[in-house]
Structures are given as C-alpha cells and as structure tokens.
Design an enzyme around this catalytic site. Structure first.
Site, short mmCIF file in Angstrom:
data_model
loop_
_atom_site.label_atom_id
_atom_site.label_comp_id
_atom_site.label_asym_id
_atom_site.label_seq_id
_atom_site.Cartn_x
_atom_site.Cartn_y
_atom_site.Cartn_z
N GLU A 164 0.80 -1.16 -0.24
CA GLU A 164 -0.11 -0.09 -0.03
C GLU A 164 0.96 1.20 -0.10
O GLU A 164 0.41 2.33 0.79
CB GLU A 164 -0.73 0.08 1.24
N ASP A 402 -7.64 -11.28 4.40
CA ASP A 402 -6.79 -10.28 4.84
C ASP A 402 -5.62 -10.71 5.68
O ASP A 402 -5.42 -11.61 6.01
CB ASP A 402 -7.55 -9.47 5.53
N GLU A 451 -6.45 -6.29 -3.26
CA GLU A 451 -6.25 -4.84 -2.59
C GLU A 451 -4.64 -4.52 -3.49
O GLU A 451 -4.57 -4.18 -4.42
CB GLU A 451 -6.24 -4.76 -1.23
N GLU A 457 -9.33 3.35 1.77
CA GLU A 457 -9.34 3.23 3.43
C GLU A 457 -8.13 3.77 4.03
O GLU A 457 -8.47 3.58 5.58
CB GLU A 457 -9.46 1.57 3.42
#
Length: 645
Positions: A164, A402, A451, A457
């Site tokens: 991310e 996740d 993701e 988020e």
C-alpha cells in the site's frame, strides 16, 4: 478471429557455445527483440531504432548449477498466434486479442528460455525439464534502461509489506543497491517519452519479484526466501523466525513466471493493454457461470456509524438488515461483513452472539442480496476445507481474506490453494493485505479482486496525486480494490477523515468518475447507507455502473495527471474522467455512439466552486448523438462522469 499457431522453424545448433544474435519482431513490426548467447544470455528490446529495455545475464541459480552460465544453445524454434479470446469478468473488452510472435531457445542441460513479442510489449520466462525436484537459490537479471530514465516506484524496506505504498518518482541513476527496493509493477519513463511497465504474470509456486536499483540507471531482481521456522505473532499472522537458503523448492519440470514489459508510445497504451491477463494460465474448462461480479456495500470504512435507526449500531443482526435493505433498494447484489462478524478472529465457525447469520442469509436471499465474509488468512489456513464447506452450506457468496502481507513461495502457493478450494465450494475471493495481481485472476475467475493499493481506506493519506497514477500502473496489471464511494468529499488539504465521518480526497464528481475509471469485478460502495440516501442522485449513478465491460475507449490520457475513458456495457456507455491538482478542460467526441440515433446523457460535473468546496457538483441531462462534442471542465482534483443511454 481465427486462431493461427504454427512452428515456423527449428534450428539444431549441435551444441554451439556461441551463436549469432537471434531476433524476433512484434506482429506489427514496430518492436524487435534481439537475444545474444555468449558466455551468458542477454536481450535488447527496441522500438524502431531505439533501445527501450535490456535484460543482462538471465539465469536461474540452482543448488548444484546455474542455468544460463556458459550456455550451450541446442535449438531455436519459432511460433506465432493470432486469436480472439473471450474473457470471463472482462474489465476492458469482452474479447481480448492474443497476437504475438515467439521464439524459444533450448539449451543443453534441460532448460529453455521463451520470448513472446506482442504489439504492446514483450515477455520472457524460463522453462525447465529436469528430473525430480530442484532448489532455486536465485533468479538473475539486470534490467537496463536508456540513460536519463526515471521510474515510479513502490518503495519498501523489506519483503514484508501490505503493498500500500505511494508511488515515488525517482531518477534511476540515483536508485542504488544499498537503498530501498520496490515491488512490481514499476513504470519507467524514458527521455524519448516512451514508458515501459515492468510486471510479472503466471506466478505460481514461486515468490514475487522485487527490484533494487543498481546505481547505474537499471534494476536487479531480488526475491524473498522460503520461511523455515515460524513463531506466534498475533491473531492474524505469524512471525518468520528463520529462512531457508533458497527462494523456491519446486518441480524440476515446469514453466516459471513471465517477466513482462509493456511498451507505451503514448500513455493510453498502458490503460488499453492486457498483457498480464494474456500471459497467465487460462481458466480450466468448467462451469464458471456461478461467478457473478457486481457492486458490494461495505461496512468497515464507514464504521457502521448508523443514524436515524432505533437500535444500537454495530456488528449485529439489526445493523446488517439495514445494509441489506439499502443494497436491495439500489440493486446491489452483495454486502460485506468485515471484521467483527464472527465470535473472534480465530473462531470463525460461529458468528458473534449479537448476530444471527442464518437469519441474515435468508433475509438477504429474499431481497436478492448475498453476503461476503471477512477472514484472516491464518484462520482460513487452520481449517480451510471444513471452513469453506461450512460457508457453502450457510449460503455465503464469498470471502474477503486479509493480512497476508508476504509474497514468498509458500504464501504465493497459499493464494492458489485458497482460490482453488473456494472455487470448489463456489465462493468468490477478494484478497486484502495482498500483493499486486500476477495473473491468477485469469486462472481462477472466482478471484474477483485484490487490494495491493493505497486505497481510500487510508483516509487522508489517499490523495489524487497518487490515485491518478493507478490506471497507468497498478490497475494496468489487474483488478484493484480501491474501495471508492465517499459522499463526504474534500480537497486534499482539507481532508479531516475520522472513523465517524470518513472523507475522500477529490471532488464529488471525481469520486463518481472512479467507478468508470477504476477496474474491479467486485467494486465497493465504501460509505454508509444513510450517506448514499442523503445523496440519492449520486448513489443512483454509482449503483448503475457495471463492474465488467464489453468495450473500452481511451479518450485522453496523461499519466498521473488526467484520464478520460468511455466504456460500454450492452447498449449503454459510461464516461469517466479525472484530473490532478491542476484544473483541466477538454472536449470529447461521442463518435463511438451508433450513428443515426439520439441518446440521453446524464452527467455529473464539478460545480463552479468545487475547487473551494469539493462537494459542489451539478447534474445535467441532455440529448446527444454520434456527432456531438461535449466540453469537459474539471477543477483541481476534479472529475466528470456520465451515462449515455
């Protein structure tokens, strides 16, 4: 289009230690790849007369030998293909043209290198035909680029990553071997204006590739090693205590991942190409009709802070009935129950005592809404077959898994084991805390999203400066769970996102345009039911946007700055566009519409004050046809979205 596949020639070289350069051209003749076999194996990729990428010292170092050192070329064989493939869960076009020229170099010692040249780029992979099992200690390559090149990197300090990271634009000459590394994909920009997207495909039973700078304007490959010993860490992961000396222990007879380079003469080429999908293993011939992509209402981003209800909001039956009611009203086929639905993160065979899952599945079934459940990867691994059997028996539609945060060989194989097992139980899979797509979404169409992105988020950390790069880099390799849909919009400097009042950076029109611009067969509505109901016109537009498409047209593209696309589903067209921190104006021609007919276009445009108050937008309805030209004006961090029907 009829498939054409033929072996053009095979040259036996009688064990020559050195051969003249071997060339292969793309079908349109614009790209040319030259392979040189000396005491090592190198290649150069050219666009016209210009070298755009080199690969030096291609090798696989095994425990007892190195494949690619002092190679002895035995045979060169050539082939080509030209076919139109129908894609399951198409995110660009329903039909994908698979057109390439290929050359395969077979070497003494039981290995080969295969190169494929498409009009859109090139790829290579190792192929081995060795007996028994092998330990791969490292895979070697040095990628070289023209002097003065720069690149957008996802920089990390180690192999453990949530994938991310924001993109950083770096001069490659300053990206040295002693610094940080980057995961794929990586987008390079060359002084000529061309861009090259480096990626990988058909990754199976093997670790993900990372790249380090070599201090000379290029990259070298590096890979995580296989974990040897684990210890406890927390409720959702394990600590790696020690590692093996190898990056993969695998079968001796196999193909290895494709190393992909998409070559873009214009930025729109990055958005149009589908090389990662084309190079992945096709899905098995079986019934995939049960895989139904669509929109999904999500509880986590908005924190289930429900208002206007007569019950206490939370992970309980009443709250989720409210989400189901909202989804049913807007024709949304799924809701996600995120962390907190189960008795604990480790006890996932029982819902929490405030939640009647059986009742909610039945209630959703009556209203045409199915449920997807969040799970940690560790909870799934502990009893996968029994758990997925239980979820199928309950009537659950899919799983959101996740916190993997790794990409070593064991974890890559875990992705495939889970996705395959889920398919056997007719469960969709959405990977979070995941690495970026590597082609498995083609092999298993029930894998509907990943993701591996700095998405919404992340609150105020998610800004258009980074998000506007995503169609050209991250989304260019596969589905992307960005989780759009904020109804509380702000210019980046004013984003004060909190748990009870989450915000999205960019204007309202920017947020609506993301549903057309970003590609995800399972696409989130991240805000709360009440937020959408207060903004009904916006919610109705979002709910109308398909998540798979029949046709893509790129109308304007400048990497990281602006993008405008038109997408068709059936007879409807959708248009979406965004801009960066600079206002932008253009004019789009609607010549993609069928001639001789009138259409109604409903557009959502930045309001005159949207640069000051990002919530400001206007909705317009007008009659258009194929001759119409539409002026498009966006404020800074603004957008433009429309449906034509």
């Amino acid at each position: 289009m009829k498939k054409l596949l033929s072996v053009c020639c095979a040259l036996l070289l009688g064990g020559a230690a050195q051969a003249k350069p071997i060339e292969v051209a793309s079908p349109d003749g614009r790209l040319r790849l030259t392979v040189e076999v000396t005491d090592r194996i190198d290649y150069t990729l050219r666009d016209g007369d210009d070298a755009v990428l080199g690969g030096e010292g291609l090798a696989l170092r095994l425990a007892d030998r190195t494949l690619g050192e002092r190679p002895r070329l035995r045979r060169v064989s050539r082939s080509s293909a030209d076919e139109l493939l129908q894609r399951i869960n198409p995110t660009k076009n329903a039909g994908v043209r698979n057109r390439y020229n290929a050359v395969r170099l077979d070497f003494a010692g039981g290995y080969a290198l295969e190169f494929r040249l498409f009009d859109e780029g090139a790829a290579y992979r190792f192929v081995t035909s060795l007996p028994g099992g092998i330990d791969v200690m490292e895979e070697r390559v040095r990628f070289t680029l023209p002097e003065g090149s720069e690149a957008w990197l996802s920089e990390v300090g180690g192999f453990n990553s949530m994938y991310e990271e924001p993109y950083t634009l770096r001069q490659l000459s300053a990206f040295g071997p002693d610094g940080r590394m980057t995961y794929l994909p990586v987008l390079t920009a060359e002084p000529s204006g061309r861009k090259v997207l480096l990626a990988e495909s058909d990754l199976r039973d093997y670790p993900c590739m990372f790249l380090r700078g070599d201090g000379r304007g290029g990259f070298t490959a590096t890979f995580p090693r296989v974990p040897k010993e684990y210890g406890p860490k927390n409720d959702r992961s394990l600590e790696i205590l020690s590692e093996e000396t190898y990056i993969a222990r695998t079968e001796g007879a196999r193909t290895f991942p494709w190393r992909v380079a998409a070559v873009a003469r214009e930025d729109a080429d990055l958005v149009r190409q589908e090389l990662v999908w084309l190079l992945a293993e096709p899905a098995a011939e079986r019934d995939w009709s049960w895989v139904q992509p669509g929109l999904v209402s999500w509880d986590w981003w908005n924190g289930m802070r429900l208002t206007g209800v007569d019950f206490r909001a939370g992970r309980n039956t009443e709250s989720y009935r409210r989400y189901i009611d909202f989804a049913a009203e807007y024709g949304i086929p799924y809701i996600i129950m995120d962390e907190g639905w189960s008795a604990s993160t480790t006890d996932v065979f029982r819902p929490n005592p405030n939640l009647d899952l059986e009742e909610l599945v039945a209630y959703g079934g009556q209203r045409g809404v199915r449920i997807i459940l969040w799970l940690t990867w560790l909870a799934v691994e502990r009893d996968m077959e029994r758990l997925f059997g239980q979820l199928e028996e309950w009537g659950i539609a899919g799983v959101k898994i996740d916190f993997m945060d790794r990409s070593d060989q064991w974890m890559v194989s875990y992705y495939e084991r889970v996705t395959r097992c889920a398919a056997e139980h007719r469960l969709l899979v959405d990977w979070h805390g995941s690495y970026t797509p590597k082609g498995l979404f083609r092999t298993y169409p029930n894998l509907v999203n990943y993701e591996g992105v700095l998405g919404m988020e992340q609150g105020a950390r998610c800004q258009p400066e980074n998000s506007n790069l995503l169609p050209f880099i991250r989304n260019a390799v596969g589905p992307m769970d960005f989780t759009p849909g904020a109804m509380l919009s702000a210019q980046p400097e004013e984003n004060r996102s909190t748990n009870s009042n989450p915000m999205g950076s960019g204007t309202r029109a920017y947020q609506l345009a993301l549903y057309v611009l970003f590609e995800a067969p399972l696409q989130m509505l991240a805000d709360s039911p009440m937020a959408y109901e207060r903004e009904r016109p916006s919610a109705e537009f979002i709910a109308s946007v398909p998540t798979t498409w029949d046709e893509l047209r790129v109308l304007h593209a400048v990497c990281g700055k602006q993008l405008v696309v038109a997408r068709r589903k059936g007879v409807k067209w959708y248009v979406g566009g965004f801009t960066n921190n600079e206002p932008f104006e253009t004019e789009i021609a609607l010549d993609f519409l069928p001639a001789g007919r009138k259409f109604r276009m409903t557009s959502f445009e930045d309001g005159v004050n949207a640069d000051l108050q990002a919530m400001d937008y206007r909705r317009r309805v007008r009659i258009v046809d194929a001759s119409t030209r539409i002026p498009v004006k966006m404020v800074r961090n603004g957008g433009w979205a429309a449906v034509i029907e």
